[in-house]
Design an enzyme around this catalytic site. Structure first.
Site, PDB file in Angstrom:
ATOM      1  N   ASP A  50      34.782  75.582  16.933  1.00 52.38           N
ATOM      2  CA  ASP A  50      36.061  74.938  16.921  1.00 52.38           C
ATOM      3  C   ASP A  50      36.085  73.554  16.425  1.00 52.38           C
ATOM      4  OD1 ASP A  50      38.871  75.126  17.637  1.00 52.38           O
ATOM      5  OD2 ASP A  50      38.642  75.598  19.540  1.00 52.38           O
ATOM      6  N   GLU A  57      38.450  75.968  11.902  1.00 49.82           N
ATOM      7  CA  GLU A  57      39.050  74.606  11.685  1.00 49.82           C
ATOM      8  C   GLU A  57      40.540  74.547  11.535  1.00 49.82           C
ATOM      9  OE1 GLU A  57      40.058  71.486   8.817  1.00 49.82           O
ATOM     10  OE2 GLU A  57      39.776  73.611   8.366  1.00 49.82           O
ATOM     11  N   TRP A  58      41.031  75.629  11.782  1.00 45.68           N
ATOM     12  CA  TRP A  58      42.307  75.947  11.454  1.00 45.68           C
ATOM     13  C   TRP A  58      43.058  75.752  10.153  1.00 45.68           C
ATOM     14  CZ3 TRP A  58      42.012  71.127  15.019  1.00 45.68           C
ATOM     15  CH2 TRP A  58      41.498  71.479  16.159  1.00 45.68           C
ATOM     16  N   GLY A  59      42.457  75.696   9.056  1.00 46.35           N
ATOM     17  CA  GLY A  59      42.836  75.716   7.639  1.00 46.35           C
ATOM     18  C   GLY A  59      42.921  74.249   7.026  1.00 46.35           C
ATOM     19  N   ASP A  98      46.970  78.084  15.780  1.00 44.04           N
ATOM     20  CA  ASP A  98      46.909  79.223  16.844  1.00 44.04           C
ATOM     21  C   ASP A  98      48.117  80.179  16.560  1.00 44.04           C
ATOM     22  OD1 ASP A  98      44.655  77.803  17.409  1.00 44.04           O
ATOM     23  OD2 ASP A  98      44.897  77.558  19.720  1.00 44.04           O
TER      24      ASP A  98
END
Ligand code: GLA
Length: 358
Positions: A118, A151-153, A174
């Site tokens: 994460d 890394e959520w982009g 998320d």
């Protein structure tokens, strides 16, 4: 394909829950249709010991992670775990920053097969360099471990994720258990689709866009919307990581998560992600090229009332003169042949999912 604890259980993880998830994956037959990885997300960690070695929380995991991994393996499944590239995980547990090689060795010694890393509490760290470090650590540890970059982009991991050994990379924040609209910090399912849709060219065998885990069966969407969720993940060649309570699955949930024909689209060996090929207001047509030379097609209705949607062969790079065989995958029904186009009525928030074969 697998299961992860986060979407349903959040921080409420313990070894009994993970063992039970492995048991249920086998009892439900999910293992026979391709689900393999049982992954503990955040909150399994205790403190590091005097030598800096990461330990599980002794109250939640009294018999330790090695015993848990052995148990998951004994059920014929693979075992995954979670860390964070920063100083602490998103839930405030110890992160791997500065401990990458030590942690990777520990994971390998425990028998870990999958690592999700994460991106909380990373300060000014460079994302590509940070994930490259963990990848080198995993290679040095000598055990094949699927590497999930979370890394959520933000730093465009689709541009470098493959080079730093990522097998999947989150392209978005998320996912919420709702069709559309933000819920606190999370995005509706269809908003996630919009963020991931145009990245299709970066996905391929061994390195996939990850639009986050499935919410199917968690109760916030209707059965129609959950069918849409699964169909679009299959079209986007997304990892299928179930995120529900496997011990209490409704028949609807099972019928979605275990649908072999839709899973076969997701897992098609060509590994070419599908794309949106037509859009008008709330109506969309998606197409995915399959290894057999034919197409998977989704007719998607994002609107509030049922609508007819037409796929024209010219939109899926077939000649309009072609007479193609149509199969409705959710109905598991051959619909005969159609020349030039095919039209179906699509429910509000629903899909019709087809194969179109010359
Ligand atoms: C982030 C990730 C989630 C989950 C949580 C755990 O929000 O994106 O998938 O791992 O952290 O704290």
């Amino acid at each position: 394909m697998g299961w992860n604890s986060w979407n349903k259980f959040g921080c409420h993880v313990n070894e009994a829950l993970i063992r039970s998830a492995a048991d249920q994956m086998v009892a439900s037959g999910m293992n026979t249709v391709g689900y393999q990885y049982v992954v503990i997300d955040d909150c399994w960690h205790g403190e590091r010991d005097a030598h800096g070695n990461i330990q599980p929380d002794p109250k939640l995991f009294p018999t330790g992670i090695k015993a848990l991994a052995d148990y998951v393996h004994s059920r014929g499944l693979k075992f995954g775990i979670y860390t964070d590239a920063g100083t602490k995980t998103c839930a405030g547990r110890p992160g791997s920053r500065g401990h990458e090689f030590q942690d990777a060795q520990q994971y390998a010694a425990w028998g870990v097969d999958y690592l999700k890393e994460d991106w909380c509490n990373t300060g000014t760290q460079n994302a590509e360099a940070s994930y490259a470090t963990m990848h080198e650590a995993l290679v040095a540890a000598g055990r094949p471990i699927v590497f999930s970059i979370c890394e959520w982009g933000t730093a465009k991991p689709y541009l470098w994720g493959n080079q730093v050994g990522g097998n999947l990379w989150r392209t978005t924040g998320d996912i919420a258990d709702k069709f559309q609209g933000k819920d606190d910090y999370r995005f509706g399912m269809i908003d996630i689709v919009d963020q991931n849709a145009d990245l299709y060219s970066y996905a391929g065998p061994g390195h996939w866009n990850d639009p986050d885990m499935l919410q199917i069966g968690n109760g916030g969407m209707s059965p129609v919307e959950y069918h849409t969720h699964f169909s679009l993940w299959a079209m986007m060649a997304a990892p299928l990581i179930a995120g529900n309570d496997l011990s209490s699955m409704s028949d609807d949930t099972k019928a979605i998560l275990l649908n072999k024909e839709v899973i076969a689209i997701d897992q098609d060996p060509l590994g070419e992600a599908g794309r949106r090929v037509w859009r008008s207001g709330n109506l969309e047509v998606w197409s995915r090229n399959l290894s057999g030379g034919y197409r998977a097609v989704v007719l998607l209705n994002r609107g509030a009332t049922a609508q007819n949607i037409t796929v024209h062969w010219s939109d899926i790079s077939y000649p309009d003169s072609l007479n193609a065989q149509i199969r409705d995958l959710w109905k598991a029904k051959d619909l005969g042949s159609s020349k030039g186009s095919f039209t179906a009525e699509v429910a509000s928030h629903g899909v019709v999912m087809l194969t179109v074969k010359p």
